[in-house]
Design an enzyme around this catalytic site. Sequence first.
Site, mmCIF file in Angstrom:
data_model
loop_
_atom_site.group_PDB
_atom_site.id
_atom_site.type_symbol
_atom_site.label_atom_id
_atom_site.label_comp_id
_atom_site.label_asym_id
_atom_site.label_seq_id
_atom_site.Cartn_x
_atom_site.Cartn_y
_atom_site.Cartn_z
ATOM 1 N N ARG A 168 0.770 -1.343 -0.079
ATOM 2 C CA ARG A 168 0.172 0.036 0.073
ATOM 3 C C ARG A 168 0.839 1.202 0.004
ATOM 4 O O ARG A 168 0.510 2.122 -0.612
ATOM 5 C CB ARG A 168 -0.846 0.094 1.123
ATOM 6 C CG ARG A 168 -2.089 -1.263 1.172
ATOM 7 C CD ARG A 168 -2.688 -1.143 2.588
ATOM 8 N NE ARG A 168 -3.290 0.041 3.009
ATOM 9 C CZ ARG A 168 -3.078 0.338 4.305
ATOM 10 N NH1 ARG A 168 -2.751 -0.347 5.412
ATOM 11 N NH2 ARG A 168 -3.575 1.711 4.775
ATOM 12 N N LYS A 187 -3.560 -6.253 13.733
ATOM 13 C CA LYS A 187 -2.117 -6.273 14.577
ATOM 14 C C LYS A 187 -2.482 -5.931 15.764
ATOM 15 O O LYS A 187 -1.676 -7.190 16.804
ATOM 16 C CB LYS A 187 -1.127 -5.174 13.932
ATOM 17 C CG LYS A 187 -0.502 -5.182 12.676
ATOM 18 C CD LYS A 187 0.694 -4.410 12.411
ATOM 19 C CE LYS A 187 0.256 -3.009 12.530
ATOM 20 N NZ LYS A 187 -0.614 -2.498 11.023
#
Length: 436
Positions: A168, A187
């Site tokens: 990204r 995460k």
Amino acid sequence: MTAAQIIRRKRDGETLPPTEIRSLFEGYAAGSVEEYQMSAFLMAVCFRGLDRTELDALVEVMIASGAVADLTHVPGVKVDKHSTGGVGDKVSIVLAPLVASLGVPVPMMSGRGLGHTGGTLDKLETIPGFRTDLSLGEFAAQVEHIGCALIGQTDEIAPLDRRLYALRDVTATVESVPLIAASIMSKKLAEGVGALLLDVKVGAGAFIPDHAAARELARTMISIGSARGCHVVALLTAMDRPLGFAIGNALEVEECVLTLRGEGPADLRDLVLEQAAEMLVLGGAAADVDAARVAAATALDDGRAMAKMGAVIRAQGGNDAVLEDPAILPQAPVRHVVEAAMDGTVTRMDVRAIGEAAVSLGAGRATLGAAIDPAVGFHVTVKPGAVVARGEPLATVYAGSVEAAATAASRLASAIVIGEAAEALPLPLVLERVTG
């Protein structure tokens, strides 16, 4: 269904069933879906978005791509913090040891620079010897023994997100609410925390500049956390000007050291204390944010936060002498002062352009896997509304060559706009508090 068919359906605005989301991303993780195909899908998501069912499927496949840390043996509520990214945003490096010094375990997993913004890992790695690549076992043991660990995303935690994060960064697919939300929350949920503070940036230098869209991002992440038993609070904070003065990895670490000494910029200190107060309440160490803010200010001023940071640096192999002498950090060979071209007022700052200029100087990555120069960056000493005289210093460029310094100085001068009066009042440092 093939990857091309899934990409086409998302491009055309269709809602994908969870099975197709899992198929595409598991294929990418296994190598049967190519980088260029995933790039195309991510761009389609930027334009078309993901609904809640699609987003939940993406979060689950990202978590399931690796291990989930077990911190149940560590007493207390484990609290982390995540920022959506800003120019000069180095809060975590002061915040984590400060909160840990007051008894709340802080297992902090951070990222590298993304787009025009800096990354906590790149900053920490300017400290000689400092390791951010701890294994999950080392990570858990350090949180238990010291109360704080500052690490990068390990190969064990959400490895799918790790690849997507880097992709990204170089394919202009950062600014997407569902992609940002999935990356952050996969995460954080995999690292074993019980509570999370989000710092969602708002303003021209943020990935999500609009206040309403930033609130939507905050609520999306709060909802993802709540559905999985994680208590999440978000602060929407200003990014219409750089935070602090320093922009660039070693320069920002030096500014963190000054802040740990009680000598840092006022805006950085204030934001650290606001976020520390929220984390202390989330961790059960204070009854309310007012009492927590007082406790945090005391710990910052009496040296407890600095001592905790020293313990973290030593535990992770770094040279804690940096806290006494920041000059051991990497130093750029060339300095160039940017002066005001006219009398007037700093009407606005193009924060994104400042961040992009820092990346072009070498403080960030323009291509996948590119190396950074840890020493380069800017020291910007003016804020919107400042009255300046012609020839007055606005900033200093730290560069690897005279040519690079001159180019960066020109870009920086264009990004600091001087006129007769400020175009608008600066945003308040904290715009809004968002909860479930």
